[in-house]
Design a protein around this motif. Structure first.
Motif, PDB file in Angstrom:
ATOM      1  N   GLY A 168      22.463  27.093 -25.109  1.00  0.00           N
ATOM      2  CA  GLY A 168      23.439  26.550 -24.256  1.00  0.00           C
ATOM      3  C   GLY A 168      23.486  27.247 -22.865  1.00  0.00           C
ATOM      4  O   GLY A 168      22.741  27.923 -22.660  1.00  0.00           O
ATOM      5  N   ALA A 169      24.254  26.510 -22.065  1.00  0.00           N
ATOM      6  CA  ALA A 169      24.233  26.957 -20.731  1.00  0.00           C
ATOM      7  C   ALA A 169      25.177  28.028 -20.285  1.00  0.00           C
ATOM      8  O   ALA A 169      25.197  28.630 -19.067  1.00  0.00           O
ATOM      9  N   SER A 170      26.019  28.659 -21.336  1.00  0.00           N
ATOM     10  CA  SER A 170      26.683  29.629 -21.118  1.00  0.00           C
ATOM     11  C   SER A 170      26.178  30.799 -21.573  1.00  0.00           C
ATOM     12  O   SER A 170      25.702  31.100 -22.573  1.00  0.00           O
ATOM     13  N   PRO A 171      26.016  32.026 -20.780  1.00  0.00           N
ATOM     14  CA  PRO A 171      25.303  33.215 -21.171  1.00  0.00           C
ATOM     15  C   PRO A 171      26.189  34.187 -21.923  1.00  0.00           C
ATOM     16  O   PRO A 171      25.857  35.115 -22.330  1.00  0.00           O
ATOM     17  N   ALA A 172      27.624  33.787 -21.914  1.00  0.00           N
ATOM     18  CA  ALA A 172      28.521  34.492 -22.853  1.00  0.00           C
ATOM     19  C   ALA A 172      28.209  34.147 -24.317  1.00  0.00           C
ATOM     20  O   ALA A 172      27.989  32.974 -24.576  1.00  0.00           O
ATOM     21  N   ARG A 173      28.349  35.307 -25.457  1.00  0.00           N
ATOM     22  CA  ARG A 173      28.091  35.091 -26.467  1.00  0.00           C
ATOM     23  C   ARG A 173      29.381  35.538 -27.316  1.00  0.00           C
ATOM     24  O   ARG A 173      29.904  36.735 -26.941  1.00  0.00           O
ATOM     25  N   GLY A 174      29.662  35.019 -28.466  1.00  0.00           N
ATOM     26  CA  GLY A 174      30.661  35.538 -29.213  1.00  0.00           C
ATOM     27  C   GLY A 174      30.187  36.889 -29.885  1.00  0.00           C
ATOM     28  O   GLY A 174      28.911  37.302 -29.980  1.00  0.00           O
ATOM     29  N   GLY A 175      31.364  37.753 -30.005  1.00  0.00           N
ATOM     30  CA  GLY A 175      31.120  39.078 -30.568  1.00  0.00           C
ATOM     31  C   GLY A 175      30.844  40.109 -29.535  1.00  0.00           C
ATOM     32  O   GLY A 175      30.887  41.265 -29.848  1.00  0.00           O
ATOM     33  N   TRP A 176      30.638  39.850 -28.237  1.00  0.00           N
ATOM     34  CA  TRP A 176      30.684  40.713 -27.285  1.00  0.00           C
ATOM     35  C   TRP A 176      32.111  41.196 -26.738  1.00  0.00           C
ATOM     36  O   TRP A 176      31.929  42.141 -25.713  1.00  0.00           O
ATOM     37  N   ARG A 188      18.275  48.715 -19.784  1.00  0.00           N
ATOM     38  CA  ARG A 188      17.946  50.119 -20.038  1.00  0.00           C
ATOM     39  C   ARG A 188      18.429  50.808 -21.516  1.00  0.00           C
ATOM     40  O   ARG A 188      18.199  51.774 -21.823  1.00  0.00           O
ATOM     41  N   THR A 189      19.416  49.940 -22.124  1.00  0.00           N
ATOM     42  CA  THR A 189      19.872  50.311 -23.536  1.00  0.00           C
ATOM     43  C   THR A 189      19.663  49.308 -24.289  1.00  0.00           C
ATOM     44  O   THR A 189      19.495  48.216 -24.161  1.00  0.00           O
ATOM     45  N   ASP A 190      19.937  49.706 -25.730  1.00  0.00           N
ATOM     46  CA  ASP A 190      19.503  48.698 -26.911  1.00  0.00           C
ATOM     47  C   ASP A 190      20.666  47.822 -26.817  1.00  0.00           C
ATOM     48  O   ASP A 190      20.284  46.460 -27.220  1.00  0.00           O
ATOM     49  N   THR A 191      21.980  48.170 -26.672  1.00  0.00           N
ATOM     50  CA  THR A 191      23.014  47.091 -26.384  1.00  0.00           C
ATOM     51  C   THR A 191      22.835  46.007 -25.533  1.00  0.00           C
ATOM     52  O   THR A 191      23.101  44.884 -25.750  1.00  0.00           O
ATOM     53  N   ALA A 192      22.606  46.574 -24.423  1.00  0.00           N
ATOM     54  CA  ALA A 192      22.225  45.640 -22.959  1.00  0.00           C
ATOM     55  C   ALA A 192      21.159  44.659 -23.469  1.00  0.00           C
ATOM     56  O   ALA A 192      20.988  43.437 -23.162  1.00  0.00           O
ATOM     57  N   ALA A 193      20.214  45.331 -23.968  1.00  0.00           N
ATOM     58  CA  ALA A 193      18.735  44.587 -24.263  1.00  0.00           C
ATOM     59  C   ALA A 193      19.116  43.358 -25.335  1.00  0.00           C
ATOM     60  O   ALA A 193      18.767  42.125 -25.349  1.00  0.00           O
ATOM     61  N   ASN A 200      10.853  45.742 -28.453  1.00  0.00           N
ATOM     62  CA  ASN A 200      10.290  47.009 -28.253  1.00  0.00           C
ATOM     63  C   ASN A 200      10.364  47.542 -26.730  1.00  0.00           C
ATOM     64  O   ASN A 200      10.654  48.865 -26.474  1.00  0.00           O
ATOM     65  N   LEU A 201      10.182  46.635 -25.836  1.00  0.00           N
ATOM     66  CA  LEU A 201      10.332  46.902 -24.435  1.00  0.00           C
ATOM     67  C   LEU A 201      11.782  46.845 -23.792  1.00  0.00           C
ATOM     68  O   LEU A 201      12.117  46.967 -22.658  1.00  0.00           O
ATOM     69  N   ARG A 202      12.859  46.343 -24.895  1.00  0.00           N
ATOM     70  CA  ARG A 202      14.203  46.088 -24.348  1.00  0.00           C
ATOM     71  C   ARG A 202      14.103  44.780 -23.282  1.00  0.00           C
ATOM     72  O   ARG A 202      14.735  44.753 -22.417  1.00  0.00           O
ATOM     73  N   ALA A 203      13.126  43.962 -23.739  1.00  0.00           N
ATOM     74  CA  ALA A 203      12.901  42.915 -22.500  1.00  0.00           C
ATOM     75  C   ALA A 203      12.695  41.629 -23.266  1.00  0.00           C
ATOM     76  O   ALA A 203      12.667  41.141 -24.321  1.00  0.00           O
ATOM     77  N   VAL A 204      12.956  40.350 -22.050  1.00  0.00           N
ATOM     78  CA  VAL A 204      12.773  39.265 -22.361  1.00  0.00           C
ATOM     79  C   VAL A 204      11.794  38.696 -21.197  1.00  0.00           C
ATOM     80  O   VAL A 204      11.694  39.346 -20.166  1.00  0.00           O
ATOM     81  N   ASP A 205      10.791  37.844 -21.578  1.00  0.00           N
ATOM     82  CA  ASP A 205       9.707  37.352 -20.796  1.00  0.00           C
ATOM     83  C   ASP A 205      10.083  35.962 -20.391  1.00  0.00           C
ATOM     84  O   ASP A 205       9.889  34.960 -21.428  1.00  0.00           O
ATOM     85  N   VAL A 235      26.603  36.087 -13.786  1.00  0.00           N
ATOM     86  CA  VAL A 235      26.849  35.531 -15.043  1.00  0.00           C
ATOM     87  C   VAL A 235      28.013  36.245 -15.925  1.00  0.00           C
ATOM     88  O   VAL A 235      28.592  37.182 -15.232  1.00  0.00           O
ATOM     89  N   ASP A 236      28.462  35.612 -17.031  1.00  0.00           N
ATOM     90  CA  ASP A 236      29.527  36.145 -17.725  1.00  0.00           C
ATOM     91  C   ASP A 236      28.852  37.432 -18.484  1.00  0.00           C
ATOM     92  O   ASP A 236      28.130  37.309 -19.524  1.00  0.00           O
ATOM     93  N   VAL A 237      29.224  38.601 -17.978  1.00  0.00           N
ATOM     94  CA  VAL A 237      28.690  39.894 -18.862  1.00  0.00           C
ATOM     95  C   VAL A 237      30.008  40.649 -19.697  1.00  0.00           C
ATOM     96  O   VAL A 237      31.112  40.651 -19.072  1.00  0.00           O
ATOM     97  N   PRO A 238      29.532  41.131 -20.799  1.00  0.00           N
ATOM     98  CA  PRO A 238      30.628  41.802 -21.558  1.00  0.00           C
ATOM     99  C   PRO A 238      31.036  43.107 -20.681  1.00  0.00           C
ATOM    100  O   PRO A 238      30.102  43.599 -19.961  1.00  0.00           O
ATOM    101  N   GLU A 239      32.279  43.194 -20.546  1.00  0.00           N
ATOM    102  CA  GLU A 239      32.873  44.178 -19.875  1.00  0.00           C
ATOM    103  C   GLU A 239      32.236  45.574 -20.554  1.00  0.00           C
ATOM    104  O   GLU A 239      32.070  46.513 -19.667  1.00  0.00           O
ATOM    105  N   ALA A 240      32.173  45.666 -21.742  1.00  0.00           N
ATOM    106  CA  ALA A 240      31.475  46.714 -22.450  1.00  0.00           C
ATOM    107  C   ALA A 240      30.360  47.359 -21.870  1.00  0.00           C
ATOM    108  O   ALA A 240      30.145  48.480 -21.805  1.00  0.00           O
TER     109      ALA A 240
END
Length: 578
Positions: free
Chosen positions: A459-467, A497-502, A533-538, A571-576
């Motif tokens: 989908g076109a919105s980067p917001a996801r449920g549960g965040w 830099r963190t698992d949650t953000a990744a 494992n690199l907390r990354a996407v390519d 983008v829509d970023v979780p406030e957490a």
């Protein structure tokens, strides 16, 4: 060899810091010093050099560096392995021998050849290019070192082979030691671009004191017998080595989790990075797989001629001024170039405090097979408008007479048809056989959000449920980036830099989101690959760079800043996470 092999780097491209060889030799202990001088564009430049003079075709800057440092390298017991041979490794090897004789420094020189497929281009179905060079592996380098070479010169080997070859020689790895070979490939990939591993071009540069980044030291790797390595730099040198800098370079110009070479495939989704003390990062856990049966060939051909002119539009009514000069200029072009591309840099700000700030740059780029169409005729059409166009007319510089440009194309041929020859210091020639075991290159699992073309994928919105609640924010608040080119394809590594953000990044960045954030990619195929494992996407964007750097009319032809552009988009970023 039981102790780690200390391998340094002193060049990331043709034109890199000339003093780096001396800095690395004087900065601390090394066993091997490498230099990477080649890229697709460099092969075009060196191919044109060789076409004009068959004795040329290599990186002459390496000879200048060697003239200053050959005796120092011998005194320090450091062996040199460089791909500065370009399209003429034998010629550079001869030049190094002549230099050593003139300096009175006894030097055993060897070289690796066989990558030049130009004489067989038609036979192999490669057309009629200016250059045709296959990517060789590392076993030829190892054979040269085993024979006692102090300096090993290569042509178009893979960048990582400059590190893998010394590892093979030092630790006795064979073709079946795939994990060790793959680990060394990863270390070589980190070292190949020089100071990009020690703080150069880093998204998070502002987190480090400016003084620390003024003069980054070049990187080195302590390579172990199992293929693991510690990336570091000489004590007291500038820059920084941490998980962030190493991650940035690991993600540079990769196109998925499988990193293929002629000797092995390194699984980037198995690489583990851990801090190992100040300015030390350990690379471990890399798994290797058999190499593919084919190897890549770098083809360069002359594509035509190009020219450009940049008009400066100042103050108000920028759009109207641009429309006027475009119409005038295009009407004056006879004949019209095959390709004419207009682009604007800046936005209208008539109330800016400086004249430069109140100006927009309007650039016209032309390409054509005919030199005369984009030469004096093109330049003259721009200059003749000086007193006949919009108010405030001026150019950033007088337009030139145009220049030839090349087009890079990748091709693939079976490894078995490529001769791989180590020419030893005594002149004897050793054939390096291709790998006996190969496997077709397959995707490493599924792409996170595979896309076969525009409009496919999540989908076109980067917001996801549960965040939880979200807020509009720049992507750079939660991610870092490094981007580059693979021909006409742009690659963008994004990491957190963190698992949650990744985890959020992996869920949020889909092909459609990439197209939404980067409008220039709206109609292009986009694929997103996971590297948890690199907390990354390519992110891979096909066709964004047109026909590649030498032929591109894009503002950023190598895609070096696409990642920074992406980080600046909201983008829509979780406030957490904020």
């Amino acid at each position: 060899m039981s102790d780690p092999l200390r391998i340094g780097n002193a060049s990331g491209f043709y034109g890199d810091r000339r003093a780096a060889v001396r800095e690395m030799l004087e900065g601390g202990p090394l066993d091997v010093l490498t230099g990477d001088y080649l890229a697709e564009l460099t092969m075009l430049i060196l191919g044109r050099d060789r076409a004009a003079d068959p004795t040329r075709g290599y990186a002459r800057t390496f000879l200048a560096q060697l003239e200053e440092c050959l005796g120092l390298a011998r005194d320090r017991g450091v062996r040199l392995v460089v791909n500065a041979g370009g399209t003429n490794p034998a010629g550079l090897a001869d030049a190094v021998r002549a230099l050593a004789d003139r300096l009175g420094v006894p030097t055993a020189v060897a070289h690796v050849e066989g990558d030049d497929l130009l004489p067989r281009a038609a036979e192999l179905g490669l057309g009629e290019p200016l250059t045709a060079n296959a990517y060789l592996g590392a076993f030829g380098i190892a054979a040269c070192l085993d024979a006692g070479a102090d300096v090993v010169v290569t042509g178009r080997v893979t960048d990582a082979s400059l590190v893998v070859g010394p590892g093979i020689s030092a630790f006795g790895w064979g073709r079946d030691d795939l994990d060790a070979l793959a680990g060394a490939m990863v270390a070589g990939h980190v070292l190949e671009c020089g100071t990009q591993a020690t703080g150069g071009n880093l998204s998070s540069f502002a987190e480090h004191p400016v003084e620390q980044l003024l003069h980054p030291g070049f990187p080195l790797a302590e390579l172990h017998a199992d293929g693991s390595a510690v990336v570091t730099k000489h004590p007291g040198t500038g820059g920084v080595v941490d998980v962030d800098t190493v991650t940035a370079q690991l993600l540079y110009e990769v196109t998925g989790a499988r990193y293929a070479g002629p000797d092995a495939v390194a699984r980037f989704d198995t690489v583990q990075l851990t801090a190992d003390g100040p300015d030390r990062v350990r690379l471990s856990g890399t798994r290797g797989e058999p190499p593919p049966p084919d190897t890549k060939v770098c083809l360069n051909a002359l594509g035509g001629h190009r020219n450009e002119v940049t008009f400066v539009l100042t103050g108000e009514r920028v759009a109207a001024k641009a429309a006027l000069v475009r119409a005038q200029f295009e009407a004056a072009l006879a004949p019209r170039p095959a390709e004419l591309v207009w682009s604007a840099v800046g936005t209208e700000q008539p109330g800016a405090d400086t004249e430069a700030g109140a100006s927009v740059l309007l650039r016209a780029q032309a390409t054509d097979p005919r030199a005369e169409v984009v030469g004096r005729a093109f330049s003259g059409a721009a200059v003749e408008l000086a007193l006949a166009s919009y108010p405030g007319f001026h150019l950033t510089a007088p337009p030139g007479n145009g220049s030839a440009f090349g087009v890079y194309t990748p091709a693939f041929v079976p490894q078995a048809v490529v001769p791989h020859v180590a020419v030893l210091p005594d002149g004897s020639r050793v054939d390096v056989p291709p790998p006996a075991t190969t496997a077709p290159l397959a995707p490493a699992g599924e792409a996170l959000h595979p896309s076969t073309g525009p409009g496919g994928g999540g989908g076109a919105s980067p917001a996801r449920g549960g965040w939880g609640p979200t807020r509009r924010a720049r992507l750079g608040r939660v991610a870092r980036a490094r981007s580059g080119d693979k021909g006409g394809t742009a690659t963008i590594g994004l990491w957190a830099r963190t698992d949650t953000a990744a985890a959020w990044l992996a869920a949020a960045i889909t092909p459609d989101v990439v197209r939404e954030l980067l409008p220039e990619a709206a109609d292009l195929p986009v694929t997103v690959h996971p590297l948890p494992n690199l907390r990354a996407v390519d992110v891979v964007v096909e066709g964004l760079l047109g026909r590649g750097v030498a032929a591109s009319t894009r503002f950023d032809p190598q895609g070096k800043a696409v990642g920074e552009w992406l980080l600046g988009r909201e983008v829509d970023v979780p406030e957490a996470l904020l």
